[in-house]
Design a protein around this motif. Sequence first.
Motif, PDB file in Angstrom:
ATOM      1  N   MET A  95      63.246 -13.914  17.646  1.00 12.29           N
ATOM      2  CA  MET A  95      61.966 -13.825  16.924  1.00 12.29           C
ATOM      3  C   MET A  95      62.046 -12.820  15.773  1.00 12.29           C
ATOM      4  O   MET A  95      61.332 -12.937  14.781  1.00 12.29           O
ATOM      5  N   PHE A  96      62.927 -11.813  15.938  1.00 13.78           N
ATOM      6  CA  PHE A  96      63.091 -10.782  14.903  1.00 13.78           C
ATOM      7  C   PHE A  96      64.156 -11.183  13.873  1.00 13.78           C
ATOM      8  O   PHE A  96      64.617 -10.354  13.091  1.00 13.78           O
ATOM      9  N   GLU A  97      64.576 -12.462  13.912  1.00 13.13           N
ATOM     10  CA  GLU A  97      65.479 -13.063  12.926  1.00 13.13           C
ATOM     11  C   GLU A  97      66.936 -12.652  13.063  1.00 13.13           C
ATOM     12  O   GLU A  97      67.719 -12.793  12.130  1.00 13.13           O
ATOM     13  N   TYR A  98      67.310 -12.155  14.232  1.00 12.66           N
ATOM     14  CA  TYR A  98      68.729 -12.011  14.568  1.00 12.66           C
ATOM     15  C   TYR A  98      69.220 -13.367  15.086  1.00 12.66           C
ATOM     16  O   TYR A  98      68.408 -14.264  15.354  1.00 12.66           O
ATOM     17  N   GLU A  99      70.529 -13.500  15.242  1.00 15.47           N
ATOM     18  CA  GLU A  99      71.101 -14.748  15.759  1.00 15.47           C
ATOM     19  C   GLU A  99      71.871 -14.458  17.052  1.00 15.47           C
ATOM     20  O   GLU A  99      73.094 -14.290  17.038  1.00 15.47           O
ATOM     21  N   PRO A 100      71.142 -14.369  18.164  1.00 20.30           N
ATOM     22  CA  PRO A 100      71.819 -14.065  19.433  1.00 20.30           C
ATOM     23  C   PRO A 100      72.547 -15.280  20.001  1.00 20.30           C
ATOM     24  O   PRO A 100      72.133 -16.424  19.814  1.00 20.30           O
ATOM     25  N   THR A 101      73.661 -14.993  20.666  1.00 18.74           N
ATOM     26  CA  THR A 101      74.361 -15.960  21.506  1.00 18.74           C
ATOM     27  C   THR A 101      74.454 -15.315  22.879  1.00 18.74           C
ATOM     28  O   THR A 101      74.694 -14.111  22.989  1.00 18.74           O
ATOM     29  N   MET A 123      64.383 -21.980  22.650  1.00 21.17           N
ATOM     30  CA  MET A 123      64.427 -21.295  21.358  1.00 21.17           C
ATOM     31  C   MET A 123      65.719 -21.629  20.611  1.00 21.17           C
ATOM     32  O   MET A 123      66.024 -21.016  19.579  1.00 21.17           O
ATOM     33  N   ASP A 124      66.491 -22.575  21.160  1.00 26.76           N
ATOM     34  CA  ASP A 124      67.771 -22.985  20.553  1.00 26.76           C
ATOM     35  C   ASP A 124      68.770 -21.833  20.442  1.00 26.76           C
ATOM     36  O   ASP A 124      69.558 -21.764  19.497  1.00 26.76           O
ATOM     37  N   ILE A 125      68.711 -20.930  21.414  1.00 33.61           N
ATOM     38  CA  ILE A 125      69.726 -19.860  21.470  1.00 33.61           C
ATOM     39  C   ILE A 125      70.955 -20.430  22.169  1.00 33.61           C
ATOM     40  O   ILE A 125      70.845 -20.933  23.292  1.00 33.61           O
ATOM     41  N   PRO A 126      72.122 -20.382  21.532  1.00 30.60           N
ATOM     42  CA  PRO A 126      73.309 -20.972  22.164  1.00 30.60           C
ATOM     43  C   PRO A 126      73.817 -20.147  23.350  1.00 30.60           C
ATOM     44  O   PRO A 126      73.693 -18.916  23.356  1.00 30.60           O
ATOM     45  N   PHE A 127      74.359 -20.834  24.343  1.00 26.99           N
ATOM     46  CA  PHE A 127      74.996 -20.211  25.502  1.00 26.99           C
ATOM     47  C   PHE A 127      76.495 -20.521  25.438  1.00 26.99           C
ATOM     48  O   PHE A 127      76.872 -21.684  25.270  1.00 26.99           O
ATOM     49  N   LEU A 128      77.320 -19.500  25.588  1.00 22.97           N
ATOM     50  CA  LEU A 128      78.777 -19.706  25.634  1.00 22.97           C
ATOM     51  C   LEU A 128      79.179 -20.232  27.007  1.00 22.97           C
ATOM     52  O   LEU A 128      78.666 -19.773  28.026  1.00 22.97           O
ATOM     53  N   SER A 129      80.125 -21.160  27.032  1.00 22.92           N
ATOM     54  CA  SER A 129      80.635 -21.638  28.325  1.00 22.92           C
ATOM     55  C   SER A 129      81.732 -20.721  28.852  1.00 22.92           C
ATOM     56  O   SER A 129      82.010 -20.690  30.044  1.00 22.92           O
ATOM     57  N   TYR A 130      82.371 -19.963  27.967  1.00 27.45           N
ATOM     58  CA  TYR A 130      83.369 -18.976  28.403  1.00 27.45           C
ATOM     59  C   TYR A 130      83.427 -17.862  27.365  1.00 27.45           C
ATOM     60  O   TYR A 130      83.007 -18.046  26.215  1.00 27.45           O
ATOM     61  N   LEU A 131      83.941 -16.715  27.775  1.00 25.80           N
ATOM     62  CA  LEU A 131      84.096 -15.577  26.864  1.00 25.80           C
ATOM     63  C   LEU A 131      85.544 -15.553  26.391  1.00 25.80           C
ATOM     64  O   LEU A 131      86.458 -15.515  27.214  1.00 25.80           O
TER      65      LEU A 131
END
Length: 249
Positions: A95-101, A123-131
């Motif tokens: 919401m604060f215009e950062y791009e979190p994953t 919110m269309d925030i991407p989730f990683l399947s692996y690090l």
Amino acid sequence: MDKMNHSSAEAEAETIEPLRYLSKGEAAAIETELLRDYRFGQQQLIEIWGQACALAITKAYPLGSLTKKQPTVLVICGPDQNGSIGLVCARHLRMFEYEPTIYHPKRSSHSLHQDFTVQCEKMDIPFLSYLPTEVQLINDAYNLVIDAMMGPEADCANIKEPYSGILVTLKQIKIPIASVDVPSGWDVEERSQDGINPEVLISLTAPKKCATSFTGKHFLAGRFLPYDIQKKYELNLPDFPGTDCLVEL
């Protein structure tokens, strides 16, 4: 007259009690009281803390100060309450215009945690399947990492996979780390030599004993604690500026 005022101000300054650093038991007791006696909801507390964490990130790392072209942030979430706080933090950062994953390797079956996950997905925030184990990939992709892995409830002497492997990776990255409440790998009561070394620590409710040895930028987040609890536990919380819900210690 001025001299008298100066003396009384000095005396007043000397009587200010130091900020209380909580043990693991005290932190748990305060949370139990909030839930049981003061009728706070767990979801409510997690939302308050998560939003305050996001605000602390905006203070420590304003959008204009980020070095990468995109305002990317990696949020690593654990399986317990700290992980849920990380999810809320990520949503507010969006919401604060950062791009979190988000990297959330072991999702809790608790309905509360599932709700926070769905809110992030919507919110269309991407989730990683692996690090990535190649540290340079993380350094290149993100401006900073938010460590919401191990909270005060974690047993740092018995960290299992995948979290032990994530800690190894986090110890090698060059970008800043901001930890939520207790840096992952640290014991609540004292700093652990095996833990990570964050640049920023965001303490929730009141700082924990391990934070006495923290030398980076330290925020206290969450301005909602009933005065009777503050008094009972002699927390001696600092004054928050204006209407802010966090203060830099």
